[in-house]
Design an enzyme around this catalytic site. Structure first.
Site, PDB file in Angstrom:
ATOM      1  N   ASP A   1      -3.285   3.625  -1.392  1.00  0.00           N
ATOM      2  CA  ASP A   1      -3.966   3.954  -0.120  1.00  0.00           C
ATOM      3  C   ASP A   1      -4.509   5.318   0.179  1.00  0.00           C
ATOM      4  OD1 ASP A   1      -4.806   3.215   2.645  1.00  0.00           O
ATOM      5  OD2 ASP A   1      -2.972   3.092   3.647  1.00  0.00           O
TER       6      ASP A   1
ATOM      7  N   GLU B   1       0.911  -1.039  -0.102  1.00  0.00           N
ATOM      8  CA  GLU B   1       0.067  -0.207   0.032  1.00  0.00           C
ATOM      9  C   GLU B   1       0.916   1.270   0.062  1.00  0.00           C
ATOM     10  OE1 GLU B   1      -2.691  -0.119   3.256  1.00  0.00           O
ATOM     11  OE2 GLU B   1      -3.918  -1.808   2.360  1.00  0.00           O
TER      12      GLU B   1
ATOM     13  N   GLU C   1     -12.169   1.499   2.735  1.00  0.00           N
ATOM     14  CA  GLU C   1     -11.623   1.507   4.200  1.00  0.00           C
ATOM     15  C   GLU C   1     -12.267   2.158   5.056  1.00  0.00           C
ATOM     16  OE1 GLU C   1      -6.660   2.305   4.996  1.00  0.00           O
ATOM     17  OE2 GLU C   1      -7.800   3.968   4.160  1.00  0.00           O
TER      18      GLU C   1
END
Length: 181
Positions: free
Chosen positions: A66, A36, A123
């Site tokens: 990310d 990430e 996320e």
């Protein structure tokens, strides 16, 4: 369930030889490793970073952007760098229930990612209401405390498919199970 080992990387100056050596020592299949990267990595040495990412990806390792949508977001990064997945920043997921603009941004990022053949990960899913809202979008993967807390690699040995040979360090490696089922 098939687990992926996901680790955050702070720099693209990561030596390829160190990645290969780690895969060899642990016995982890390259396609189960995901790196990430945050957008701040792309501000300097763009060509070198692009070459490094290409080499890493050629090993079968997945590359994930990310915290997409905050910081230095640039659509050019999505076009220029070889990402397999993008993760929508948790702040948008947190706010999407009460903020139509956040919900619109989540939807737009999902549409964009899928149009570019990238998996999009939501996320920071912490509530059933957030998960339910995501079920009504094109989102197929979520990550967050609702699905499970991060765990030390050694704690995962009780799960099917995880062997002692894959556990070579007492250092905690935080991973989460990703799913929407």
């Amino acid at each position: 369930p098939r687990f992926r080992l996901v680790t955050g990387v702070q720099t693209c100056a990561l030596p390829i030889s160190a990645v290969i050596q780690t895969l060899f020592q642990t016995g982890l299949a390259a396609e189960r490793l995901e790196l990430e990267l945050t957008e701040s990595i792309f501000l300097d040495a763009v060509q070198r970073n692009l070459e490094t990412m290409g080499k890493i990806r050629s090993l079968g390792i997945k590359i994930v952007m990310d915290d997409f949508g905050i910081g230095f977001s640039s659509l050019n990064y999505l076009r220029s760098f070889p990402f397999d997945r993008i993760k929508i920043d948790r702040s948008f997921i947190r706010d999407m229930l009460n903020d139509q603009r956040a919900q619109s941004i989540v939807s737009a990022i999902m549409t964009l990612g899928h149009a570019m053949s990238m998996e999009v990960i939501a996320e920071g899913v912490e509530t059933a209401a957030q998960l339910d809202m995501l079920r009504h979008t094109s989102c197929t993967t979520a990550q967050g405390f609702l699905m499970g807390r991060p765990a030390a690699l050694a704690d995962l040995s009780a799960y099917p498919g995880m062997t002692d040979t894959a556990i070579t360090s007492s250092k905690s490696v935080k991973i989460s199970r990703d799913h929407l089922s």
